[in-house]
Design a protein around this motif. Structure first.
Motif, mmCIF file in Angstrom:
data_model
loop_
_atom_site.group_PDB
_atom_site.id
_atom_site.type_symbol
_atom_site.label_atom_id
_atom_site.label_comp_id
_atom_site.label_asym_id
_atom_site.label_seq_id
_atom_site.Cartn_x
_atom_site.Cartn_y
_atom_site.Cartn_z
ATOM 1 N N TRP A 1 44.448 13.413 56.974
ATOM 2 C CA TRP A 1 44.061 14.823 57.156
ATOM 3 C C TRP A 1 42.899 15.152 56.229
ATOM 4 C CZ3 TRP A 1 47.309 18.741 59.775
ATOM 5 C CH2 TRP A 1 46.824 20.038 59.637
ATOM 6 N N ARG A 2 43.040 14.714 54.958
ATOM 7 C CA ARG A 2 42.003 15.010 53.952
ATOM 8 C C ARG A 2 40.680 14.310 54.251
ATOM 9 N NH1 ARG A 2 43.566 15.937 47.833
ATOM 10 N NH2 ARG A 2 45.210 17.470 48.112
ATOM 11 N N LEU A 3 40.770 13.153 54.903
ATOM 12 C CA LEU A 3 39.543 12.391 55.179
ATOM 13 C C LEU A 3 38.546 13.210 56.001
ATOM 14 C CD1 LEU A 3 40.723 8.761 56.104
ATOM 15 C CD2 LEU A 3 39.482 9.486 54.070
ATOM 16 N N VAL A 4 39.082 14.069 56.873
ATOM 17 C CA VAL A 4 38.195 14.846 57.749
ATOM 18 C C VAL A 4 38.394 16.347 57.543
ATOM 19 C CG1 VAL A 4 37.827 13.151 59.566
ATOM 20 C CG2 VAL A 4 39.900 14.513 59.580
ATOM 21 N N ALA A 5 38.839 16.728 56.347
ATOM 22 C CA ALA A 5 39.158 18.137 56.098
ATOM 23 C C ALA A 5 37.956 19.042 56.359
ATOM 24 C CB ALA A 5 39.652 18.304 54.664
ATOM 25 N N ARG A 6 36.758 18.517 56.071
ATOM 26 C CA ARG A 6 35.566 19.353 56.239
ATOM 27 C C ARG A 6 35.183 19.540 57.708
ATOM 28 N NH1 ARG A 6 30.898 17.030 52.825
ATOM 29 N NH2 ARG A 6 31.953 15.089 53.329
ATOM 30 N N ALA A 7 35.799 18.747 58.588
ATOM 31 C CA ALA A 7 35.440 18.829 60.014
ATOM 32 C C ALA A 7 36.309 19.831 60.768
ATOM 33 C CB ALA A 7 35.560 17.450 60.650
ATOM 34 N N GLY A 8 37.211 20.489 60.082
ATOM 35 C CA GLY A 8 38.028 21.518 60.728
ATOM 36 C C GLY A 8 39.450 21.084 61.010
ATOM 37 N N VAL A 9 40.250 22.068 61.413
ATOM 38 C CA VAL A 9 41.683 21.832 61.592
ATOM 39 C C VAL A 9 41.952 20.861 62.751
ATOM 40 C CG1 VAL A 9 43.901 22.919 62.125
ATOM 41 C CG2 VAL A 9 42.270 24.065 60.646
ATOM 42 N N VAL A 10 41.202 21.031 63.847
ATOM 43 C CA VAL A 10 41.453 20.167 65.009
ATOM 44 C C VAL A 10 41.232 18.709 64.629
ATOM 45 C CG1 VAL A 10 40.688 19.587 67.342
ATOM 46 C CG2 VAL A 10 40.857 21.968 66.642
ATOM 47 N N ALA A 11 40.116 18.449 63.948
ATOM 48 C CA ALA A 11 39.823 17.077 63.530
ATOM 49 C C ALA A 11 40.897 16.558 62.587
ATOM 50 C CB ALA A 11 38.461 17.023 62.851
ATOM 51 N N SER A 12 41.354 17.409 61.677
ATOM 52 C CA SER A 12 42.351 16.987 60.696
ATOM 53 C C SER A 12 43.684 16.653 61.361
ATOM 54 C CB SER A 12 42.558 18.079 59.645
ATOM 55 O OG SER A 12 41.384 18.253 58.901
ATOM 56 N N VAL A 13 44.114 17.548 62.270
ATOM 57 C CA VAL A 13 45.387 17.288 62.960
ATOM 58 C C VAL A 13 45.279 15.991 63.771
ATOM 59 C CG1 VAL A 13 46.971 18.114 64.744
ATOM 60 C CG2 VAL A 13 46.021 19.717 63.092
ATOM 61 N N ALA A 14 44.132 15.809 64.442
ATOM 62 C CA ALA A 14 43.954 14.626 65.269
ATOM 63 C C ALA A 14 43.955 13.354 64.414
ATOM 64 C CB ALA A 14 42.650 14.739 66.054
ATOM 65 N N ALA A 15 43.192 13.389 63.315
ATOM 66 C CA ALA A 15 43.115 12.203 62.452
ATOM 67 C C ALA A 15 44.474 11.880 61.857
ATOM 68 C CB ALA A 15 42.090 12.436 61.346
ATOM 69 N N SER A 16 45.170 12.909 61.419
ATOM 70 C CA SER A 16 46.487 12.730 60.806
ATOM 71 C C SER A 16 47.471 12.112 61.813
ATOM 72 C CB SER A 16 46.990 14.089 60.324
ATOM 73 O OG SER A 16 48.254 13.978 59.766
ATOM 74 N N THR A 17 47.458 12.649 63.028
ATOM 75 C CA THR A 17 48.372 12.150 64.066
ATOM 76 C C THR A 17 48.039 10.701 64.419
ATOM 77 O OG1 THR A 17 48.386 14.387 64.965
ATOM 78 C CG2 THR A 17 49.309 12.653 66.354
ATOM 79 N N PHE A 18 46.754 10.422 64.568
ATOM 80 C CA PHE A 18 46.335 9.063 64.922
ATOM 81 C C PHE A 18 46.732 8.073 63.830
ATOM 82 C CE2 PHE A 18 43.395 5.549 64.682
ATOM 83 C CZ PHE A 18 43.300 5.123 65.995
ATOM 84 N N TYR A 19 46.519 8.460 62.564
ATOM 85 C CA TYR A 19 46.774 7.527 61.454
ATOM 86 C C TYR A 19 48.259 7.226 61.292
ATOM 87 C CZ TYR A 19 45.547 5.190 57.090
ATOM 88 O OH TYR A 19 45.332 4.236 56.112
ATOM 89 N N LEU A 20 49.064 8.211 61.683
ATOM 90 C CA LEU A 20 50.504 8.036 61.506
ATOM 91 C C LEU A 20 51.162 7.421 62.745
ATOM 92 C CD1 LEU A 20 52.424 10.797 59.617
ATOM 93 C CD2 LEU A 20 53.583 9.233 61.127
ATOM 94 N N TRP A 21 50.560 7.665 63.905
ATOM 95 C CA TRP A 21 51.221 7.265 65.157
ATOM 96 C C TRP A 21 50.330 6.271 65.895
ATOM 97 C CZ3 TRP A 21 55.912 9.945 66.069
ATOM 98 C CH2 TRP A 21 56.608 9.534 67.200
ATOM 99 N N PRO B 1 41.459 3.640 58.485
ATOM 100 C CA PRO B 1 40.843 4.902 58.046
ATOM 101 C C PRO B 1 39.578 5.236 58.832
ATOM 102 C CG PRO B 1 41.512 3.609 56.147
ATOM 103 C CD PRO B 1 41.688 2.715 57.349
ATOM 104 N N LEU B 2 38.752 4.225 59.125
ATOM 105 C CA LEU B 2 37.524 4.479 59.898
ATOM 106 C C LEU B 2 37.872 4.998 61.290
ATOM 107 C CD1 LEU B 2 34.448 4.239 60.386
ATOM 108 C CD2 LEU B 2 34.862 1.909 61.175
ATOM 109 N N LEU B 3 38.818 4.343 61.950
ATOM 110 C CA LEU B 3 39.191 4.772 63.297
ATOM 111 C C LEU B 3 39.768 6.186 63.291
ATOM 112 C CD1 LEU B 3 40.720 1.585 64.992
ATOM 113 C CD2 LEU B 3 38.546 2.690 65.458
ATOM 114 N N ALA B 4 40.563 6.490 62.257
ATOM 115 C CA ALA B 4 41.164 7.836 62.173
ATOM 116 C C ALA B 4 40.083 8.902 62.011
ATOM 117 C CB ALA B 4 42.156 7.905 61.014
#
Lengths: 62, 589
Positions: free
Chosen positions: B90-110, B334-337
Motif C-alpha cells: 500500500w505504502r509503495l504507491v501511496a502517492r498514486a492515490g487510494v485506488v492504486a494503493s488498494v490495488a497494489a495491496s490486494t495484488f501483493y497479498l493475493w 514489489p515491482l509488479l505490485a
C-alpha cells in the motif's frame, strides 16, 4: 454552454465511460463466477503419491 | 480510520485467506511444523550434522514461544506477515492515490507466490516477502542521505529468518542501493555489512559444514520452475507462480482462469508503466527493476539451463539455495505490485465519469481475488488447525524424564523418511513433526522424495544411520546408533503402518527396529519410545564437536544479536528526544 443546460460532451463521455465500466464489470463478474465454478468442480487430481513423498512435480490431470 | 485503512484491508484479506488455519490448534503443512513448546537445543544454533536450513528461524521460535504459546505465536506470525505485506505494498504507491494503493495491496497479498509458499509452509520466506516493500522504501531514503540504517537493519533481521530469505532481502537492499551509484557508496557498504551481520549464524554454520554444503545436482530439474495448467514455466513465473510442487498449486491456476489472470496482469502492469515512469525517478525505478530482473532470472534458470545450474549446485557449497529457484520470485513482486496498482489507477482515471471510474477501479483492484478464489478459506482447506494427539505429549514426557535422570544424547525419529501424512492432521502432508515435539536434538532423514525420485540429503550422519538401519539388527544396531550419538529411538507407528501398506517397510525406511536391550519408555497407539541402555550419546559429528568451530559459531550469533541490539538501541535513543521535543511543543514550552 448555456447555464442550466446539459454539457453534452461530458454527458457522452460519461455514458461511454459508464458503459465500458459496466461491460468490464460484467465480464469480470462472469469470469469470477465461471472461475469459481470451474475451480471447485475441477479439484486437482494429481497421481496418488507415496506417504513418504515431499510432493509431486507432475501436473494435475484435469 | 483512514490511517488504519491499509492495515484493516490487509487484515481482512489475511483472515479470508487463512480462514480455518486461525482456529484452535496448529497448522502443519509441508515444511511448516509448529509445536506447543519448541525446546531450545544446540542444533538450532547450527551445531548439528545437517545443513542449517532452519537457522535462525527455529531458535527464534524456540525463544519466543517461552513467552507466547506456540499456537498463538503461529497465528500471530501468519496473520502479521500477511498484514505487513499488504500494508507495505500500500505504502509503495501511496502517492498514486487510494485506488492504486488498494490495488497494489490486494495484488501483493493475493497472488500465486503467496498462495503456493503458504501452501508449502515456507513461512520464513513469506516474512521476507512481507519485508521487501518496507526495505525498498528505506533503501530510497538511505540513498537520499537520510539516516535510517537502524530501521533497515531491523527489517533485514526480520526478513532473514532463513538462508534464502536472508539472501533475497539482502539482494533487494544492496542492489537497490548499488544502483544509486557513487552517491550511495557508503550506504551500500553499510547495507552489505548489515546483511552479513544478520545472516552470520547460518552463513558461518554453512561454512563450517564445508564440502558437505553441496547438494545433489540432479535435483535441479525436480525443483525447477514448472508450468501450471497450460501455462509453460516461463509464463507461470511471470505471474508469480511456477512452484515445483503441483500439490500446492491452486486449482484455479491450472485452468484457463490462470491464462486470463496472466494476461490481465501483463496488460494492467503495462498500463501502469507510463504513470510509474513519470512519478518515480530513475534511481527509484532501478531499485525495483534490477532486483526484479535478478529474481526472474534465478527463478527460471533451473528450467531453462538445468545443466549449468546443476553444476553450480553440485560443486559450489551453498549454491543449493538456488535449487528451488522460484523462491527468488519474491524479488519481482514489489515491482509488479507497483505497476499493477498504478495500472489500475490509470485505467480508472481514463474513464471520464466519476461513478463508473470508481466501479472500474474497484472491480480491477479486486480481480486478484476473483481470478484465484481458491486461495480463500485456508487455501480451500489445504490449511487447517489441528490438535496434537496425547501420544506425542506422553512421548515428550518420557524423553524429558529420561533426560532429568541424567541421560544425554539425541533422538532418532523413525520411520527414516522426511515426510508424513498423519491421520490426526487429516492426511495433510507434513515434515516429520515428532522430533520437534520432543525436548532433545533429533536425527531425522533428510532424503527428499519427489514423485518417486529420491534426492539424497547432505547429512553424512543421516546417511550412516540409514545404512546401519538397513544392514544391522539387535546389539550391533544399538551400538552403531549409540556411536552416532543416539540415546532414544522414537517410532511413529502410524507412519510405519502407512509405509507397510505401500510395501515400503524395508528396515532402512519404515519397519520397527529390533532393539532387544533397549528399554521401552512409552508405547501408545501412535508412538513408541525406546532408550538405548548402557550408551550415552557420544554427540553429533557436527561443529559442536570442535571447540574452535563452536567459538566461531557463537561469535556469529553474537554478531547478529549485537547488530540487532545496536540498531534497536540507536532507534530508541533517537526517538526519545524527538518525543520529548514533541511533548514540549504541545505544552507550549
Amino acid at each position: 454552454m448555456l447555464p442550466g443546460l446539459v454539457n453534452w460532451e461530458t454527458f457522452v463521455q460519461g455514458m461511454i465511460g459508464g458503459i465500458v465500466a459496466v461491460v468490464v464489470g460484467l465480464v469480470l463478474a462472469a469470469l469470477t463466477t465461471v472461475g469459481v465454478v470451474s475451480t471447485v468442480s475441477s479439484a486437482p487430481s494429481q497421481p496418488e503419491q507415496s506417504v513418504m513423498d515431499y510432493g509431486t512435480n507432475q501436473q494435475a490431470a484435469e | 480510520m483512514v490511517r488504519a485503512a491499509p492495515a484493516v484491508w490487509s487484515l481482512a484479506l489475511a483472515v479470508l485467506m487463512l480462514g480455518p488455519a486461525l482456529g484452535r490448534g496448529y497448522v502443519l503443512a509441508y515444511d511448516m511444523v509448529w509445536v506447543p513448546d519448541l525446546t531450545v537445543r544446540g542444533d538450532f544454533l547450527g551445531l548439528g550434522s545437517s545443513l542449517p536450513r532452519a537457522v535462525p528461524s527455529d531458535m527464534v521460535v524456540a525463544l519466543l514461544d517461552e513467552v507466547v504459546p506456540g499456537m498463538v505465536l503461529q497465528k500471530l506470525v501468519l496473520v502479521g506477515t500477511l498484514v505487513l505485506a499488504g500494508t507495505g505494498a500500500w505504502r509503495l504507491v501511496a502517492r498514486a492515490g487510494v485506488v492504486a494503493s488498494v490495488a497494489a495491496s490486494t495484488f501483493y497479498l493475493w497472488n500465486p507466490f503467496v498462495a503456493e509458499r503458504l501452501g508449502i509452509g515456507h513461512w520464513p520466506l513469506l516474512m521476507t516477502y512481507a519485508a521487501l516493500p518496507w526495505i525498498h522504501l528505506l533503501v530510497l531514503r538511505l540513498a537520499a542521505g537520510e539516516r535510517c540504517l537502524p530501521q533497515l537493519v531491523l527489517w533485514l533481521a526480520f526478513a532473514s529468518l532463513s538462508p534464502v530469505g536472508g539472501i533475497v532481502a539482502g539482494l533487494h537492499a544492496v542492489l537497490g542501493l548499488a544502483v544509486a551509484g557513487r552517491a550511495a557508496t557508503r550506504a551500500t557498504g553499510w547495507a552489505v555489512g548489515a546483511v552479513v551481520a544478520v545472516n552470520a549464524p547460518w552463513l558461518v554454520a554453512g561454512v563450517l559444514h564445508g564440502a558437505g554444503a553441496v547438494s545433489d545436482a540432479a535435483a535441479v530439474r525436480l525443483f525447477a520452475a514448472h508450468g501450471e495448467g497450460i501455462l509453460p514455466s516461463w509464463a507461470a513465473v511471470l505471474g508469480l507462480g511456477g512452484i515445483w510442487n503441483a500439490e500446492v498449486v491452486p486449482a484455479s491456476r491450472t485452468t484457463w482462469v490462470g491464462v486470463v489472470s496472466l494476461l490481465l496482469v501483463l496488460l494492467v502492469c503495462a498500463a501502469g508503466l507510463r504513470s510509474w515512469s513519470g512519478a518515480e525517478g530513475r534511481r527509484a525505478r532501478l531499485a525495483l527493476l534490477v532486483p526484479a530482473a535478478v529474481g526472474l532470472v534465478v527463478a527460471i534458470a533451473g528450467a531453462v539451463a538445468p545443466g549449468p545450474v546443476g553444476w553450480l549446485v553440485g560443486h559450489v557449497p551453498g549454491a543449493g539455495l538456488v535449487r528451488d529457484g522460484t523462491r527468488f520470485l519474491a524479488l519481482a513482486a514489489p515491482l509488479l505490485a507497483v505497476l499493477w496498482g498504478r495500472g489500475v489507477a490509470q485505467l480508472a482515471a481514463s474513464v471520464p465519469a466519476r461513478l463508473p471510474a470508481v466501479v472500474l477501479g474497484t472491480v480491477l483492484a479486486l480481480t486478484p481475488l476473483a481470478l484465484m478464489p481458491d486461495a480463500a478459506v485456508g487455501l480451500s482447506g489445504r490449511l487447517d488447525a489441528v490438535g496434537f494427539p496425547d501420544d506425542l505429549e506422553s512421548a515428550r514426557r518420557a524423553v524429558a524424564d529420561s533426560r532429568r535422570a541424567g541421560r544425554e544424547g539425541d533422538v532418532l525419529s523413525l520411520p527414516f523418511t522426511s515426510y508424513r501424512r498423519p491421520g490426526w492432521n487429516d492426511g495433510r502432508r507434513t515434515l516429520d513433526p515428532v522430533g520437534r515435539h520432543l525436548p532433545a536434538d533429533y536425527l531425522a532423514s533428510d532424503t527428499l522424495v519427489v514423485s518417486g525420485t529420491e534426492v539424497p540429503g547432505e547429512d553424512p550422519r543421516a546417511r550412516r544411520v540409514a545404512r546401519d538401519l538397513a544392514t544391522l539388527a539387535g546389539d550391533d544396531l544399538e551400538r552403531a546408533l549409540a556411536d552416532e550419538g543416539i540415546t532414544w529411538v522414537v517410532v511413529d507407528l502410524e507412519a510405519t503402518a502407512d509405509l507397510a501398506a505401500e510395501g515400503l517397510d524395508a528396515p532402512a525406511l519404515g519397519s520397527v527396529p529390533a532393539l532387544p536391550d533397549a528399554e521401552v519408555l512409552h508405547r501408545g497407539d501412535l508412538l513408541a519410545v525406546w532408550e538405548l541402555r548402557g550408551h550415552d550419546g557420544a554427540g553429533a559429528a557436527g561443529p559442536a564437536g570442535r571447540p574452535a568451530s563452536l567459538a566461531v559459531l557463537l561469535g556469529a550469533w553474537a554478531l547478529a544479536g549485537g547488530a540487532i541490539a545496536a540498531a534497536a538501541l540507536r532507534l530508541g535513543t533517537r526517538r526519545r528526544p524527538a518525543r520529548r521535543v514533541h511533548r514540549e511543543v504541545h505544552r507550549g514550552t
